[in-house]
Design a protein around this motif. Structure first.
Motif, PDB file in Angstrom:
ATOM      1  N   THR A  61       0.467  -1.409  -0.182  1.00  0.00           N
ATOM      2  CA  THR A  61       0.133  -0.056  -0.149  1.00  0.00           C
ATOM      3  C   THR A  61       0.726   1.739  -0.150  1.00  0.00           C
ATOM      4  OG1 THR A  61      -0.202   0.187   2.458  1.00  0.00           O
ATOM      5  CG2 THR A  61      -1.611  -0.920   1.199  1.00  0.00           C
ATOM      6  N   GLU A  62       1.826   0.763   0.298  1.00  0.00           N
ATOM      7  CA  GLU A  62       2.884   1.864   0.046  1.00  0.00           C
ATOM      8  C   GLU A  62       3.694   2.970  -0.997  1.00  0.00           C
ATOM      9  OE1 GLU A  62       5.892  -1.567  -0.330  1.00  0.00           O
ATOM     10  OE2 GLU A  62       3.888  -0.418   1.177  1.00  0.00           O
ATOM     11  N   VAL A  63       2.630   2.453  -2.222  1.00  0.00           N
ATOM     12  CA  VAL A  63       3.313   2.850  -3.217  1.00  0.00           C
ATOM     13  C   VAL A  63       1.984   3.869  -3.630  1.00  0.00           C
ATOM     14  CG1 VAL A  63       3.639   0.403  -4.207  1.00  0.00           C
ATOM     15  CG2 VAL A  63       1.097   1.344  -4.682  1.00  0.00           C
ATOM     16  N   LEU A  64       0.980   3.903  -3.070  1.00  0.00           N
ATOM     17  CA  LEU A  64      -0.337   5.125  -2.769  1.00  0.00           C
ATOM     18  C   LEU A  64       0.347   6.402  -2.682  1.00  0.00           C
ATOM     19  CD1 LEU A  64      -3.563   3.600  -1.574  1.00  0.00           C
ATOM     20  CD2 LEU A  64      -2.457   4.405  -3.925  1.00  0.00           C
ATOM     21  N   ASP A  65       1.772   6.340  -1.505  1.00  0.00           N
ATOM     22  CA  ASP A  65       2.402   7.811  -1.886  1.00  0.00           C
ATOM     23  C   ASP A  65       2.730   8.482  -2.352  1.00  0.00           C
ATOM     24  OD1 ASP A  65       2.027   7.573   1.122  1.00  0.00           O
ATOM     25  OD2 ASP A  65       4.124   5.829   1.034  1.00  0.00           O
ATOM     26  N   HIS A  66       3.681   7.601  -4.484  1.00  0.00           N
ATOM     27  CA  HIS A  66       3.591   7.930  -5.279  1.00  0.00           C
ATOM     28  C   HIS A  66       2.981   8.603  -5.889  1.00  0.00           C
ATOM     29  CE1 HIS A  66       4.842   8.967  -9.255  1.00  0.00           C
ATOM     30  NE2 HIS A  66       6.339   8.211  -8.511  1.00  0.00           N
ATOM     31  N   PRO A  67       2.208  10.339  -6.047  1.00  0.00           N
ATOM     32  CA  PRO A  67       1.262  10.538  -7.038  1.00  0.00           C
ATOM     33  C   PRO A  67       1.210   9.887  -8.285  1.00  0.00           C
ATOM     34  CG  PRO A  67       3.274  11.599  -7.006  1.00  0.00           C
ATOM     35  CD  PRO A  67       3.734  11.293  -6.342  1.00  0.00           C
ATOM     36  N   THR A  68      -0.183  10.473  -8.727  1.00  0.00           N
ATOM     37  CA  THR A  68      -0.047   9.294 -10.432  1.00  0.00           C
ATOM     38  C   THR A  68       0.480  10.658 -10.929  1.00  0.00           C
ATOM     39  OG1 THR A  68      -1.965  10.993 -10.310  1.00  0.00           O
ATOM     40  CG2 THR A  68      -2.631   8.445  -9.505  1.00  0.00           C
ATOM     41  N   THR A  69       0.637  10.677 -12.403  1.00  0.00           N
ATOM     42  CA  THR A  69       1.367  11.248 -13.451  1.00  0.00           C
ATOM     43  C   THR A  69       0.082  12.298 -13.510  1.00  0.00           C
ATOM     44  OG1 THR A  69       1.825   9.285 -14.401  1.00  0.00           O
ATOM     45  CG2 THR A  69       1.548  11.542 -15.742  1.00  0.00           C
ATOM     46  N   ALA A  70      -1.450  12.592 -13.313  1.00  0.00           N
ATOM     47  CA  ALA A  70      -2.410  13.683 -13.253  1.00  0.00           C
ATOM     48  C   ALA A  70      -2.001  14.590 -12.151  1.00  0.00           C
ATOM     49  CB  ALA A  70      -3.425  12.664 -14.209  1.00  0.00           C
ATOM     50  N   ARG A  71      -1.361  13.516 -10.793  1.00  0.00           N
ATOM     51  CA  ARG A  71      -1.234  14.735  -9.837  1.00  0.00           C
ATOM     52  C   ARG A  71      -0.302  15.309 -10.043  1.00  0.00           C
ATOM     53  NH1 ARG A  71      -3.045  17.722  -6.501  1.00  0.00           N
ATOM     54  NH2 ARG A  71      -1.814  17.288  -4.346  1.00  0.00           N
ATOM     55  N   PHE A  72       0.697  14.368  -9.937  1.00  0.00           N
ATOM     56  CA  PHE A  72       1.995  14.888 -10.304  1.00  0.00           C
ATOM     57  C   PHE A  72       2.187  15.861 -11.208  1.00  0.00           C
ATOM     58  CE2 PHE A  72       6.640  15.290 -11.772  1.00  0.00           C
ATOM     59  CZ  PHE A  72       7.067  15.541 -11.102  1.00  0.00           C
ATOM     60  N   SER A  73       1.551  15.920 -12.470  1.00  0.00           N
ATOM     61  CA  SER A  73       1.550  17.279 -13.702  1.00  0.00           C
ATOM     62  C   SER A  73       0.625  18.529 -12.534  1.00  0.00           C
ATOM     63  CB  SER A  73       0.967  16.755 -15.148  1.00  0.00           C
ATOM     64  OG  SER A  73       1.544  16.282 -15.414  1.00  0.00           O
ATOM     65  N   ALA A  74      -0.269  18.106 -11.360  1.00  0.00           N
ATOM     66  CA  ALA A  74      -0.536  19.714 -10.665  1.00  0.00           C
ATOM     67  C   ALA A  74      -0.086  20.334  -9.742  1.00  0.00           C
ATOM     68  CB  ALA A  74      -2.044  19.427 -10.107  1.00  0.00           C
ATOM     69  N   MET A  75       0.328  18.615  -9.227  1.00  0.00           N
ATOM     70  CA  MET A  75       1.494  19.357  -8.315  1.00  0.00           C
ATOM     71  C   MET A  75       2.412  20.312  -8.442  1.00  0.00           C
ATOM     72  SD  MET A  75       1.965  15.927  -5.842  1.00  0.00           S
ATOM     73  CE  MET A  75       2.849  16.391  -4.932  1.00  0.00           C
ATOM     74  N   LEU A  76       3.039  20.047  -9.693  1.00  0.00           N
ATOM     75  CA  LEU A  76       4.076  20.674 -10.711  1.00  0.00           C
ATOM     76  C   LEU A  76       3.882  22.486 -10.730  1.00  0.00           C
ATOM     77  CD1 LEU A  76       6.982  20.415 -11.221  1.00  0.00           C
ATOM     78  CD2 LEU A  76       6.027  19.539 -13.401  1.00  0.00           C
ATOM     79  N   ARG A  77       2.574  22.005 -11.455  1.00  0.00           N
ATOM     80  CA  ARG A  77       2.011  23.526 -11.830  1.00  0.00           C
ATOM     81  C   ARG A  77       1.275  24.329 -11.277  1.00  0.00           C
ATOM     82  NH1 ARG A  77      -0.789  20.116 -15.257  1.00  0.00           N
ATOM     83  NH2 ARG A  77      -3.347  20.080 -13.694  1.00  0.00           N
ATOM     84  N   ASP A  78       1.031  24.150  -9.780  1.00  0.00           N
ATOM     85  CA  ASP A  78       1.001  24.511  -8.765  1.00  0.00           C
ATOM     86  C   ASP A  78       2.175  25.375  -7.543  1.00  0.00           C
ATOM     87  OD1 ASP A  78      -2.155  23.800  -8.957  1.00  0.00           O
ATOM     88  OD2 ASP A  78      -2.077  22.980  -7.254  1.00  0.00           O
ATOM     89  N   ALA A  79       2.931  24.552  -8.238  1.00  0.00           N
ATOM     90  CA  ALA A  79       4.820  24.975  -7.481  1.00  0.00           C
ATOM     91  C   ALA A  79       5.167  26.135  -7.847  1.00  0.00           C
ATOM     92  CB  ALA A  79       5.216  23.556  -7.174  1.00  0.00           C
TER      93      ALA A  79
END
Length: 214
Positions: A61-79
């Motif tokens: 279940t620790e793999v859920l700590d890794h964001p999905t590609t869509a979530r990662f892209s959104a995090m990068l845009r927000d950053a």
């Protein structure tokens, strides 16, 4: 030995076996000793595990700590958007070159509809909200640091060092668009470096070697 699986929930995750975002089944199981296909003795519980709905690979279940590609892209845009706002708050929005570089940087991060008017409007709102960005300690006070850490710290562990440095350099180039850093801009960028988990020496080196955008 046979494992009887039971699905308890589902969702979306990044499957390293498939190399992309996939649906998953969160499953628990019970091991049973079987003889000629007939379950006889229980051997205890298994899991929980995540089973990829596409390739059926199992993961902890620790793999859920890794964001999905869509979530990662959104995090990068927000950053990138937050860094651009922080630099603009620190240096002001009166310089057209600074505004233009800020807009180009935010658009390149994925916010294609960003405009100068939008950024300036956000800055005015942030400055008016004196308890948020501008404090008695100046434009790079404790509240600004909190905003930057909230946007950057969750992203930093998922970026290679070069990726974290690139975000800092994007902010630096915005600040340099109208000349050398002001003290407030340098302060804001130092906060950015800390939030990206860059050491102080690396942050200072990157700010010293950043070049004015063309």
């Amino acid at each position: 030995m046979h494992t009887a699986w039971h699905t308890v929930s589902d969702g979306e995750f990044f499957c390293s076996a498939c190399g992309g975002d996939r649906n998953y089944l969160r499953r628990t199981g019970r091991r049973r000793f079987t003889l000629l296909g007939v379950p006889l003795l229980s051997r205890g519980d298994v899991g929980p595990v995540l089973e990829c709905a596409a390739c059926q690979s199992h993961f902890g279940t620790e793999v859920l700590d890794h964001p999905t590609t869509a979530r990662f892209s959104a995090m990068l845009r927000d950053a990138v958007h937050t860094v651009a706002l922080a630099v603009l708050v620190a240096g002001g929005t009166s310089s057209r070159p600074v505004r233009e570089v800020a807009v180009a940087t935010v658009r390149a991060a994925g916010l294609d509809d960003c405009t100068e008017d939008q950024l300036v409007g956000l800055i005015k709102a942030l400055v008016a909200d004196t308890g948020r960005f501008v404090t008695e300690t100046g434009p790079c006070g404790a509240t600004l640091a909190i905003e930057l850490h909230e946007a950057l710290e969750p992203l930093a562990p998922h970026l290679a060092p070069a990726g974290r440095e690139a975000i800092l350099l994007q902010g630096a180039r915005i600040a340099l668009a109208d000349g050398p850093y002001s003290p407030a801009e340098r302060d804001a960028l130092t906060t950015v470096g800390a939030a990206l988990q860059l050491c102080a020496d690396d942050t200072a080196r990157l700010l010293a070697t950043a070049r004015t955008p063309f």
